[in-house]
Design a protein around this motif. Structure first.
Motif, short mmCIF file in Angstrom:
data_model
loop_
_atom_site.label_atom_id
_atom_site.label_comp_id
_atom_site.label_asym_id
_atom_site.label_seq_id
_atom_site.Cartn_x
_atom_site.Cartn_y
_atom_site.Cartn_z
N ALA A 115 25.85 26.73 62.88
CA ALA A 115 26.66 27.94 62.83
C ALA A 115 27.94 27.73 63.64
O ALA A 115 27.93 27.14 64.70
CB ALA A 115 25.88 29.12 63.38
N ARG A 116 29.07 28.23 63.12
CA ARG A 116 30.35 28.14 63.81
C ARG A 116 30.78 29.54 64.18
O ARG A 116 30.72 30.45 63.38
CB ARG A 116 31.39 27.47 62.92
CG ARG A 116 32.75 27.35 63.60
CD ARG A 116 33.70 26.55 62.75
NE ARG A 116 33.37 25.13 62.71
CZ ARG A 116 33.74 24.25 63.64
NH1 ARG A 116 34.41 24.65 64.69
NH2 ARG A 116 33.42 22.99 63.53
N ASP A 117 31.23 29.71 65.44
CA ASP A 117 31.63 31.02 65.92
C ASP A 117 32.71 30.86 66.98
O ASP A 117 32.93 29.78 67.50
CB ASP A 117 30.42 31.76 66.50
CG ASP A 117 30.60 33.26 66.47
OD1 ASP A 117 31.68 33.74 66.06
OD2 ASP A 117 29.65 33.96 66.86
N PHE A 118 33.39 31.95 67.30
CA PHE A 118 34.41 31.96 68.35
C PHE A 118 33.76 32.32 69.68
O PHE A 118 32.96 33.24 69.76
CB PHE A 118 35.51 32.97 68.02
CG PHE A 118 36.41 32.51 66.91
CD1 PHE A 118 37.42 31.60 67.16
CD2 PHE A 118 36.24 32.98 65.62
CE1 PHE A 118 38.25 31.17 66.15
CE2 PHE A 118 37.05 32.55 64.61
CZ PHE A 118 38.07 31.65 64.86
N TYR A 119 34.14 31.59 70.73
CA TYR A 119 33.62 31.80 72.07
C TYR A 119 34.79 31.90 73.04
O TYR A 119 35.80 31.23 72.88
CB TYR A 119 32.71 30.65 72.50
CG TYR A 119 31.49 30.50 71.63
CD1 TYR A 119 30.34 31.22 71.88
CD2 TYR A 119 31.49 29.62 70.56
CE1 TYR A 119 29.22 31.08 71.09
CE2 TYR A 119 30.38 29.48 69.76
CZ TYR A 119 29.25 30.21 70.03
OH TYR A 119 28.14 30.07 69.25
N SER A 120 34.64 32.71 74.07
CA SER A 120 35.64 32.83 75.11
C SER A 120 35.41 31.73 76.14
O SER A 120 34.27 31.46 76.53
CB SER A 120 35.56 34.20 75.78
OG SER A 120 36.43 34.27 76.86
#
Length: 73
Positions: free
Chosen positions: A50-55
């Protein structure tokens, strides 16, 4: 008075590694280049894909011992 071995004075080299938990499965995602990391980064989980945006502010930094046998010099 003196240490038994001269190696007792040498400090072990360490390198920083950032890690963050995947939103989908909870597996740790490791990041090795922390100096050039932007405020928000897209990472792919090595376990589930899974690919996601992280801070980058949520990233935890770990200090790990150097893996090389021959240190850089």
């Amino acid at each position: 008075m003196f240490p038994a071995r001269p190696a007792d004075f040498r400090r072990r080299a360490v390198y920083p590694r950032g890690s963050i938990a995947c939103h989908a499965c909870g597996t740790a995602i490791h990041v090795y280049r922390l100096a050039t990391l932007p405020d928000e980064v897209s990472l792919r989980c090595p376990a589930c894909g899974a690919r996601d945006f992280y801070s980058s502010r949520v990233l935890t930094v770990e200090q790990l011992p150097e893996r090389r046998r021959k240190p850089r010099g």
